[in-house]
Design a protein around this motif. Structure first.
Motif, PDB file in Angstrom:
ATOM      1  N   GLN A  25       8.613   5.142-100.117  1.00 17.29           N
ATOM      2  CA  GLN A  25       9.166   4.362-101.143  1.00 17.29           C
ATOM      3  C   GLN A  25      10.709   4.005-100.913  1.00 17.29           C
ATOM      4  OE1 GLN A  25       7.025   6.969-102.410  1.00 17.29           O
ATOM      5  NE2 GLN A  25       5.389   5.162-102.191  1.00 17.29           N
ATOM      6  N   ASP A  26      11.108   4.819 -99.912  1.00 19.44           N
ATOM      7  CA  ASP A  26      12.815   5.029 -99.529  1.00 19.44           C
ATOM      8  C   ASP A  26      12.782   4.082 -98.398  1.00 19.44           C
ATOM      9  OD1 ASP A  26      13.040   6.995-101.236  1.00 19.44           O
ATOM     10  OD2 ASP A  26      12.924   8.549 -99.690  1.00 19.44           O
ATOM     11  N   ALA A  27      14.205   3.785 -97.955  1.00 19.78           N
ATOM     12  CA  ALA A  27      14.785   2.749 -96.789  1.00 19.78           C
ATOM     13  C   ALA A  27      15.824   3.603 -96.152  1.00 19.78           C
ATOM     14  CB  ALA A  27      15.159   1.361 -97.448  1.00 19.78           C
ATOM     15  N   VAL A  28      15.789   3.492 -94.883  1.00 19.86           N
ATOM     16  CA  VAL A  28      16.739   4.089 -94.251  1.00 19.86           C
ATOM     17  C   VAL A  28      17.520   3.235 -93.092  1.00 19.86           C
ATOM     18  CG1 VAL A  28      17.092   5.908 -92.387  1.00 19.86           C
ATOM     19  CG2 VAL A  28      15.163   6.268 -93.995  1.00 19.86           C
ATOM     20  N   LEU A  29      18.893   3.101 -93.348  1.00 16.90           N
ATOM     21  CA  LEU A  29      19.579   2.049 -92.509  1.00 16.90           C
ATOM     22  C   LEU A  29      20.498   2.933 -91.681  1.00 16.90           C
ATOM     23  CD1 LEU A  29      20.659  -0.836 -91.883  1.00 16.90           C
ATOM     24  CD2 LEU A  29      22.683  -0.247 -93.780  1.00 16.90           C
ATOM     25  N   PHE A  30      20.544   2.533 -90.282  1.00 19.18           N
ATOM     26  CA  PHE A  30      21.506   3.078 -89.319  1.00 19.18           C
ATOM     27  C   PHE A  30      22.314   1.997 -88.895  1.00 19.18           C
ATOM     28  CE2 PHE A  30      18.172   6.063 -88.977  1.00 19.18           C
ATOM     29  CZ  PHE A  30      18.573   7.322 -88.696  1.00 19.18           C
ATOM     30  N   TRP A  31      23.685   2.261 -89.257  1.00 18.36           N
ATOM     31  CA  TRP A  31      24.815   1.143 -89.035  1.00 18.36           C
ATOM     32  C   TRP A  31      26.089   1.611 -88.262  1.00 18.36           C
ATOM     33  CZ3 TRP A  31      29.005  -0.177 -92.574  1.00 18.36           C
ATOM     34  CH2 TRP A  31      29.183   0.558 -93.575  1.00 18.36           C
ATOM     35  N   GLN A  32      26.946   0.921 -88.094  1.00 14.64           N
ATOM     36  CA  GLN A  32      28.120   1.224 -87.369  1.00 14.64           C
ATOM     37  C   GLN A  32      27.861   2.377 -86.300  1.00 14.64           C
ATOM     38  OE1 GLN A  32      30.550   3.092 -90.498  1.00 14.64           O
ATOM     39  NE2 GLN A  32      31.334   0.814 -90.916  1.00 14.64           N
ATOM     40  N   ASP A  33      28.399   3.373 -86.248  1.00 12.35           N
ATOM     41  CA  ASP A  33      28.118   4.245 -84.999  1.00 12.35           C
ATOM     42  C   ASP A  33      26.823   4.971 -85.284  1.00 12.35           C
ATOM     43  OD1 ASP A  33      30.236   3.573 -83.280  1.00 12.35           O
ATOM     44  OD2 ASP A  33      31.439   5.174 -84.123  1.00 12.35           O
ATOM     45  N   GLY A  34      26.172   5.122 -86.320  1.00 15.68           N
ATOM     46  CA  GLY A  34      24.878   5.622 -86.731  1.00 15.68           C
ATOM     47  C   GLY A  34      23.732   5.041 -85.767  1.00 15.68           C
ATOM     48  N   ILE A  35      24.014   4.023 -85.328  1.00 19.79           N
ATOM     49  CA  ILE A  35      22.993   3.306 -84.365  1.00 19.79           C
ATOM     50  C   ILE A  35      22.991   4.352 -83.166  1.00 19.79           C
ATOM     51  CG2 ILE A  35      22.473   1.321 -82.735  1.00 19.79           C
ATOM     52  CD1 ILE A  35      22.733  -0.116 -84.898  1.00 19.79           C
ATOM     53  N   TRP A  36      23.913   5.057 -82.570  1.00 20.67           N
ATOM     54  CA  TRP A  36      23.732   6.117 -81.680  1.00 20.67           C
ATOM     55  C   TRP A  36      22.963   7.174 -82.188  1.00 20.67           C
ATOM     56  CZ3 TRP A  36      24.766   3.686 -77.513  1.00 20.67           C
ATOM     57  CH2 TRP A  36      25.652   2.697 -77.441  1.00 20.67           C
ATOM     58  N   ALA A  37      23.170   7.596 -83.513  1.00 27.03           N
ATOM     59  CA  ALA A  37      22.267   8.617 -84.065  1.00 27.03           C
ATOM     60  C   ALA A  37      20.767   8.452 -84.023  1.00 27.03           C
ATOM     61  CB  ALA A  37      22.934   8.829 -85.221  1.00 27.03           C
ATOM     62  N   LEU A  38      20.563   7.154 -84.195  1.00 24.31           N
ATOM     63  CA  LEU A  38      19.089   6.722 -84.345  1.00 24.31           C
ATOM     64  C   LEU A  38      18.551   6.922 -82.858  1.00 24.31           C
ATOM     65  CD1 LEU A  38      16.593   5.754 -85.646  1.00 24.31           C
ATOM     66  CD2 LEU A  38      17.359   3.453 -85.498  1.00 24.31           C
ATOM     67  N   TRP A  83      21.067  -6.598 -95.845  1.00 22.36           N
ATOM     68  CA  TRP A  83      21.612  -5.403 -96.392  1.00 22.36           C
ATOM     69  C   TRP A  83      21.941  -5.460 -97.812  1.00 22.36           C
ATOM     70  CZ3 TRP A  83      26.667  -2.881 -94.451  1.00 22.36           C
ATOM     71  CH2 TRP A  83      26.841  -1.771 -94.740  1.00 22.36           C
ATOM     72  N   VAL A  84      22.620  -6.538 -98.254  1.00 22.64           N
ATOM     73  CA  VAL A  84      22.888  -6.683 -99.730  1.00 22.64           C
ATOM     74  C   VAL A  84      21.671  -6.454-100.511  1.00 22.64           C
ATOM     75  CG1 VAL A  84      24.219  -8.210-101.278  1.00 22.64           C
ATOM     76  CG2 VAL A  84      25.201  -7.615 -99.111  1.00 22.64           C
ATOM     77  N   ARG A  85      20.612  -7.046-100.105  1.00 18.60           N
ATOM     78  CA  ARG A  85      19.430  -7.033-100.992  1.00 18.60           C
ATOM     79  C   ARG A  85      18.787  -5.887-100.906  1.00 18.60           C
ATOM     80  NH1 ARG A  85      17.546 -12.166 -97.853  1.00 18.60           N
ATOM     81  NH2 ARG A  85      18.620 -13.866 -98.792  1.00 18.60           N
ATOM     82  N   LEU A  86      18.999  -4.886 -99.722  1.00 18.78           N
ATOM     83  CA  LEU A  86      18.675  -3.615 -99.786  1.00 18.78           C
ATOM     84  C   LEU A  86      19.300  -2.701-100.948  1.00 18.78           C
ATOM     85  CD1 LEU A  86      18.020  -2.704 -96.349  1.00 18.78           C
ATOM     86  CD2 LEU A  86      16.080  -3.057 -97.894  1.00 18.78           C
ATOM     87  N   THR A  87      20.507  -2.921-100.848  1.00 20.06           N
ATOM     88  CA  THR A  87      21.370  -2.254-102.093  1.00 20.06           C
ATOM     89  C   THR A  87      21.041  -2.568-103.283  1.00 20.06           C
ATOM     90  OG1 THR A  87      23.105  -3.837-101.845  1.00 20.06           O
ATOM     91  CG2 THR A  87      23.283  -2.047-100.245  1.00 20.06           C
ATOM     92  N   GLU A  88      20.658  -3.846-103.557  1.00 15.66           N
ATOM     93  CA  GLU A  88      20.109  -4.185-104.783  1.00 15.66           C
ATOM     94  C   GLU A  88      18.856  -3.520-105.372  1.00 15.66           C
ATOM     95  OE1 GLU A  88      22.490  -8.443-104.887  1.00 15.66           O
ATOM     96  OE2 GLU A  88      20.381  -8.222-104.364  1.00 15.66           O
ATOM     97  N   ARG A  89      18.059  -3.542-104.279  1.00 18.35           N
ATOM     98  CA  ARG A  89      16.598  -2.965-104.572  1.00 18.35           C
ATOM     99  C   ARG A  89      16.603  -1.430-104.682  1.00 18.35           C
ATOM    100  NH1 ARG A  89      11.813  -3.758-100.131  1.00 18.35           N
ATOM    101  NH2 ARG A  89      10.181  -2.585-101.424  1.00 18.35           N
ATOM    102  N   TYR A  90      17.379  -0.659-103.967  1.00 18.63           N
ATOM    103  CA  TYR A  90      17.042   0.758-103.871  1.00 18.63           C
ATOM    104  C   TYR A  90      18.113   1.278-104.523  1.00 18.63           C
ATOM    105  CZ  TYR A  90      13.551  -0.014-100.291  1.00 18.63           C
ATOM    106  OH  TYR A  90      12.539  -0.125 -99.596  1.00 18.63           O
ATOM    107  N   SER A  91      17.832   2.476-105.352  1.00 17.97           N
ATOM    108  CA  SER A  91      18.838   3.368-106.334  1.00 17.97           C
ATOM    109  C   SER A  91      18.272   4.615-106.579  1.00 17.97           C
ATOM    110  CB  SER A  91      19.001   2.524-107.525  1.00 17.97           C
ATOM    111  OG  SER A  91      19.833   3.233-108.259  1.00 17.97           O
ATOM    112  N   PRO A  92      18.798   5.636-106.057  1.00 17.78           N
ATOM    113  CA  PRO A  92      20.046   5.871-105.954  1.00 17.78           C
ATOM    114  C   PRO A  92      20.400   5.444-104.304  1.00 17.78           C
ATOM    115  CG  PRO A  92      19.075   7.935-106.039  1.00 17.78           C
ATOM    116  CD  PRO A  92      18.244   7.083-106.665  1.00 17.78           C
ATOM    117  N   GLN A  93      21.585   5.523-103.964  1.00 15.55           N
ATOM    118  CA  GLN A  93      21.906   5.353-102.547  1.00 15.55           C
ATOM    119  C   GLN A  93      22.678   6.641-101.989  1.00 15.55           C
ATOM    120  OE1 GLN A  93      23.821   1.418-102.326  1.00 15.55           O
ATOM    121  NE2 GLN A  93      22.261   0.516-103.308  1.00 15.55           N
TER     122      GLN A  93
END
Length: 96
Positions: A25-38, A83-93
């Motif tokens: 039921q969760d979502a995971v986003l890799f962004w900025q330099d987190g892309i390298w972590a993925l 991305w904005v839609r994901l932030t609206e859909r999932y809580s907490p973050q």
């Protein structure tokens, strides 16, 4: 829960704790330099039950393509509006 990863590297034990908490039921986003972590931790995430997202702008800025992640996992590329839609859909973050 919505997990966002923005750093290129993380403590391995800390990441293991997060991976164990993530469910379908969760979502995971890799962004900025987190892309390298993925890229770095993709094998550990191959069994991740949550949907994994990448921010399109960050892929482009780093001259990467989504197929570079395909050997280990399925990811969805999203734009800023999605991305904005994901932030609206999932809580907490949790931003890491």
């Amino acid at each position: 829960m919505f997990y966002t990863f923005s750093k290129p590297s993380y403590d391995q034990q800390q990441l293991q704790c997060y991976w164990q908490q993530i469910n379908a039921q969760d979502a995971v986003l890799f962004w900025q330099d987190g892309i390298w972590a993925l890229l770095k931790y993709a094998p550990q995430l191959s069994a991740c039950p949550a949907t994994i997202y990448l921010l399109e702008n960050d892929l482009t800025a780093r001259n990467l393509i989504v197929e570079q992640f395909a050997p280990h996992l399925a990811v969805k590329v999203i734009n800023l509006t999605e991305w904005v839609r994901l932030t609206e859909r999932y809580s907490p973050q949790l931003a890491l």
